[in-house]
Every structure is written in structure tokens, then in C-alpha cells.
Design a protein around this motif. Structure first.
Motif, PDB file in Angstrom:
ATOM      1  N   SER A 199       0.879  -1.176   0.000  1.00 47.85           N
ATOM      2  CA  SER A 199       0.000   0.000   0.000  1.00 47.85           C
ATOM      3  C   SER A 199       0.908   1.214   0.000  1.00 47.85           C
ATOM      4  O   SER A 199       2.134   1.101   0.161  1.00 47.85           O
ATOM      5  N   ALA A 200       0.314   2.392  -0.165  1.00 45.19           N
ATOM      6  CA  ALA A 200       1.116   3.617  -0.089  1.00 45.19           C
ATOM      7  C   ALA A 200       1.805   3.715   1.268  1.00 45.19           C
ATOM      8  O   ALA A 200       2.980   4.080   1.366  1.00 45.19           O
ATOM      9  N   TYR A 201       1.090   3.354   2.331  1.00 41.56           N
ATOM     10  CA  TYR A 201       1.666   3.444   3.668  1.00 41.56           C
ATOM     11  C   TYR A 201       2.824   2.465   3.839  1.00 41.56           C
ATOM     12  O   TYR A 201       3.879   2.818   4.380  1.00 41.56           O
ATOM     13  N   ALA A 202       2.655   1.242   3.379  1.00 39.63           N
ATOM     14  CA  ALA A 202       3.714   0.240   3.533  1.00 39.63           C
ATOM     15  C   ALA A 202       4.988   0.677   2.829  1.00 39.63           C
ATOM     16  O   ALA A 202       6.096   0.487   3.341  1.00 39.63           O
ATOM     17  N   ASN A 203       4.842   1.273   1.640  1.00 40.22           N
ATOM     18  CA  ASN A 203       6.022   1.702   0.882  1.00 40.22           C
ATOM     19  C   ASN A 203       6.640   2.993   1.404  1.00 40.22           C
ATOM     20  O   ASN A 203       7.861   3.146   1.432  1.00 40.22           O
ATOM     21  N   TRP A 204       5.804   3.935   1.816  1.00 40.75           N
ATOM     22  CA  TRP A 204       6.265   5.309   2.011  1.00 40.75           C
ATOM     23  C   TRP A 204       6.154   5.808   3.447  1.00 40.75           C
ATOM     24  O   TRP A 204       6.285   7.015   3.691  1.00 40.75           O
ATOM     25  N   ARG A 205       5.935   4.926   4.415  1.00 43.33           N
ATOM     26  CA  ARG A 205       5.700   5.390   5.785  1.00 43.33           C
ATOM     27  C   ARG A 205       6.902   6.142   6.361  1.00 43.33           C
ATOM     28  O   ARG A 205       6.725   7.012   7.218  1.00 43.33           O
ATOM     29  N   LEU A 206       8.116   5.830   5.909  1.00 37.76           N
ATOM     30  CA  LEU A 206       9.301   6.549   6.382  1.00 37.76           C
ATOM     31  C   LEU A 206       9.596   7.784   5.539  1.00 37.76           C
ATOM     32  O   LEU A 206      10.265   8.712   5.998  1.00 37.76           O
ATOM     33  N   THR A 207       9.109   7.797   4.319  1.00 32.50           N
ATOM     34  CA  THR A 207       9.399   8.889   3.378  1.00 32.50           C
ATOM     35  C   THR A 207       8.453  10.064   3.559  1.00 32.50           C
ATOM     36  O   THR A 207       8.865  11.233   3.481  1.00 32.50           O
ATOM     37  N   ILE A 208       7.160   9.784   3.790  1.00 36.14           N
ATOM     38  CA  ILE A 208       6.159  10.844   3.839  1.00 36.14           C
ATOM     39  C   ILE A 208       6.475  11.903   4.890  1.00 36.14           C
ATOM     40  O   ILE A 208       6.468  13.110   4.575  1.00 36.14           O
ATOM     41  N   PRO A 209       6.754  11.552   6.152  1.00 40.76           N
ATOM     42  CA  PRO A 209       7.010  12.614   7.140  1.00 40.76           C
ATOM     43  C   PRO A 209       8.210  13.487   6.787  1.00 40.76           C
ATOM     44  O   PRO A 209       8.176  14.700   7.008  1.00 40.76           O
ATOM     45  N   ALA A 210       9.254  12.875   6.237  1.00 38.33           N
ATOM     46  CA  ALA A 210      10.454  13.648   5.903  1.00 38.33           C
ATOM     47  C   ALA A 210      10.187  14.624   4.757  1.00 38.33           C
ATOM     48  O   ALA A 210      10.566  15.799   4.827  1.00 38.33           O
TER      49      ALA A 210
END
Length: 433
Positions: A199-210
Motif C-alpha cells: 500500500s502507499a503506507y507500507a512503501n512510504w511510511r518513512l518517506t512521507i514525514p520527511a
């Protein structure tokens, strides 16, 4: 407004007297209808009236902040660049509203004449305003702006999200997409890969906040994955996924955005840039599909997944160079995600054997790739066992305005295995735009 009557006396407006109560969470001060149906809203005014609207907002914010204790959180106004139209954001604590201009020189003004507020993607202009009746209209005057600020301040605190992988429901053509959103600034769309349970969250959970510290981040679940609707007859092919991204940009009112594509998502980003070049600003391709290569054992295993914890563990072992990142708990989490209602059926229908044909189906013709005018950052893990690093080398040869960064001791999960380096690299590249 504040009016000095002597050196010691000040006259307060009714609005100002309500601010302290609203800041304390007292919703009783909000007597007007709730005008805003979502945090993304469009004010329908002519462009030449926009600056007067913004001045009203500044006036109301000055009055509100004058009533707050020193050191307390302030109500803020920030211009929002990159939306493709005049836009600003009102914010207080963790609450905000983005208000964008919709020029009404045409049909809207002819139909009603008054300024209106409409939630983006929710229907015709005016659907989200008034006392709960569709199509009601409300003048966007000083009273409106005061009501909006009071509603924002008095709203109950947002509870912690027990399902962070579920974001905003956004209509994308004939279905509704699950979209994660964060941050303000120039828009960046993140497109995930095609692993089971992804999912978007599984792939990008570390990228989104930064990235959200500087940019407006938009990360959809592509149709067939995550929590996006899977309507009967949905197109699980490259053109269908590209159409979903275009519809997402349209619904959010974004004329263009930078696009970051991971693996399968890189193929979508490439085709989007080739067929809709004016909708893409900068391009980031990470472990990207999009040019032809011989199917790897890793990709064949991933696309051929049949649900079990053991099968999921085998898939994850192909993704990471550092096997310490893959444990039984992660395998169990991704396994449970792959069992969400209807997901496995959709996934199995996308890439049936023989699977070399699906590598080819995700390719964009090399002459179209070579014609791309976009500044492009290409990122790959040197030790990737799912997508061969030579695909990124080939993309670098084809795209004139490209740069290639290869991470050593890294598999297919650059954004996870080298999270800080990856986000710093992408953030620096996007800043250049």
C-alpha cells in the motif's frame, strides 16, 4: 476590529470575545452552519477579488491572535505554492484548511453571482456550504472568515488514527482512491510498488514525514492495491493506473506535480511523464520498471505470491539486502495485509504466469523515454534481486536530463534500507525545482 478609545480602553468585536472560548474547545461559540466539508476547499471568486479575500483572512487572524495568551499557539496563514492556482492555508495547532481560488468568470458566476465555498471533488460548486443542503451558497465575506476560524479552533482534537494506512477518500474517475496526504508546498506524488500486501503506507511510511516538512505529499493506493476501491471491470494495466494518477491530480486541483515512482510505480511515473508531460514537474525513479529486462527469480516469486506467512517471508527475503530487516513479525503483518477483502484476487489477476509478458507490458517505448524533457533522479540498490540495476543504467542512458545514484549494500528497498540518505537525496533534488 480593535478600536482604541483611550490609552487604556479597547473595544472588542463579538468575534474576538469568542476566540478564547473556541481556543479552549468550547464549540458552543460556533452558531453558524459548518461551511467546510473537507480540509481541501475551493473559494469560488474571480481572480481579481482573491487579494481582497486574502486581506480579510489576514484581518481576522490579527484579531484572533490578539486574544490569545503570549506563548500560545497562533493562528497562521501561509501561501501555498505549487497548486496551479492562487491558494493559501489557514492553520491552528494540528488543524488546517487549504483555500484555493476558482475563477468564476464563467458558468458559476453566471449561475449565482455570489462567492461560494466548495469542497474539492464533492460535486458542483456550492455543494459543501450552507445549512447542510446541497447547492446552498454563502458569501465569502468577513463574517464567513470569522466563522471558519472559530470552527477550526473549536473543533475537537483529532484522535490518533488506529489505521494510519487509511487516509482520505478521493474520487479518481469511476472509483474512489485511498490517498495519504501530508505537508504544504509544491506537490509531490508518491507511487508505490507491486508487492503482495503493499500500500502507499507500507512503501512510504518513512518517506512521507520527511518530505512533508517541505512539500505537499500525496500518496495514493493504486487500484488493485491497499484500500482503494476495486470496481468491477477495473483496468489493471499501465494506462489504467496512469489514468488514475491524472484523475487524482484533477480532483486535487493540481496542474502538475513532481512524481516519485517505486519499481512498478516507476513504470507508472515514466508512462505518465511520456504521455502527459505537462502534468509532471520533476521525476524520481527508484528501482524502476519501464524498460525491458529478463524476469528475475525475485520478481517471479513476488508476482506469483500465494498467501501464507512462509510465502510472504520468501518474498521479503528478496527485497532486502540486510536480512535483519525481515523478521517473522514483518512477514505476519504483510501477510495479514495481503488478506484484506478482495486484494489477493485482484493481485493474482494482474500478473499470471508466464510473467515475462508483464515486464514488457509495463514498458514505455524507448524513443518516448528518450524524448522526456524532465529533470530526473534515478535511484537503485546495487544488490537488488527483484529489478536488475541495469534497468536504471539504461534509463540513465536514455533520459538526457538524468542523474543516477546507486546505493551499495542495498536491495530493492532503498527507501527503507537507506531511508535517511534516500529522503535527503530526493528532498535536495526536488528543491532544485
Amino acid at each position: 476590529m480593535i478600536r482604541e478609545t483611550s490609552q487604556r480602553d479597547v473595544v472588542f468585536t463579538p468575534f474576538m470575545l469568542k476566540v478564547r472560548q473556541a481556543a479552549a474547545g468550547d464549540a458552543s461559540v460556533v452558531t453558524a452552519p459548518r461551511y467546510v466539508a473537507s480540509e481541501r476547499a475551493t473559494i469560488a471568486v474571480a481572480v481579481d477579488e482573491w487579494f481582497a479575500l486574502r486581506a480579510r483572512a489576514e484581518h481576522v487572524l490579527a484579531e484572533a491572535n490578539a486574544m490569545l495568551d503570549p506563548g500560545a499557539d497562533r493562528v497562521t496563514l501561509r501561501d501555498d505554492v505549487g497548486t496551479g492556482r492562487l491558494s493559501f492555508v489557514l492553520a491552528w495547532r494540528d488543524r488546517s484548511f487549504r483555500l484555493s481560488v476558482l475563477d468564476t468568470a464563467g458558468a458559476d458566476r453566471a449561475a449565482g453571482g455570489a462567492d461560494l465555498l466548495v469542497a474539492e471533488g464533492d460535486g458542483e460548486a456550492g455543494d459543501a456550504v450552507g445549512a447542510g443542503t446541497g447547492g446552498a451558497r454563502k458569501p465569502v465575506d468577513l463574517d464567513f472568515m470569522e466563522d471558519l476560524v472559530l470552527q477550526m479552533m473549536a473543533a475537537p482534537a483529532t484522535p490518533a488514527n488506529p489505521r494510519p494506512e487509511i487516509g482520505t477518500a478521493v474520487r479518481t474517475g469511476g472509483f474512489v482512491s485511498n490517498v495519504l496526504e501530508a505537508g504544504l508546498g509544491s506537490p509531490v506524488v508518491l507511487v508505490h510498488g507491486s508487492g503482495p500486501g503493499v500500500s502507499a503506507y507500507a512503501n512510504w511510511r518513512l518517506t512521507i514525514p520527511a518530505l512533508a516538512e517541505e512539500f505537499r505529499v500525496v500518496a495514493p493506493d493504486m487500484v488493485g492495491f491497499g484500500f482503494t476501491e476495486r470496481p468491477a471491470g477495473a483496468r489493471y494495466d499501465l494506462d489504467g493506473w496512469v489514468a488514475q494518477v491524472v484523475a487524482l491530480l484533477d480532483t486535487l486541483g493540481l496542474d502538475r506535480a513532481s512524481v516519485v515512482g517505486n519499481s512498478f510505480g516507476g513504470a507508472i511515473a515514466l508512462r505518465l511523464a511520456a504521455r502527459h508531460p505537462d502534468r509532471v514537474d520533476r521525476l524520481v525513479l527508484m528501482g524502476s520498471v519501464g524498460v525491458d529486462f529478463r524476469l528475475t527469480e525475485g520478481l517471479d516469486t513476488v508476482w506469483g505470491y500465494q498467501p501464507s506467512i512462509e510465502a510472504m517471508r520468501r518474498c521479503l527475503d528478496f527485497f532486502a539486502f540486510d536480512r535483519g530487516l525481515v523478521d517473522d513479525e514483518l512477514a505476519a503483518v504483510r501477510y495479514r495485509a495481503s488478506l484484506e477483502d478482495g486484494l489477493q484476487e485482484a493481485f493474482a489477476s494482474m500478473f499470471p504466469a508466464p510473467r515475462q509478458r508483464w515486464v514488457e507490458a509495463l514498458c514505455t517505448p524507448e524513443d518516448e523515454i528518450a524524448a522526456l524533457p524532465h529533470e530526473t533522479l534515478i535511484v537503485h540498490g546495487r544488490d537488488d534481486k527483484v529489478i536488475p540495476p541495469d534497468t536504471s543504467r539504461r534509463l540513465h542512458e536514455l533520459i538526457d536530463r538524468s542523474q543516477l545514484h546507486m546505493f551499495g549494500r542495498c536491495g530493492h528497498w532503498t527507501q527503507i534500507e537507506h531511508a535517511r540518505r534516500f529522503t535527503d537525496l530526493v528532498r535536495s533534488f526536488l528543491r532544485e525545482g
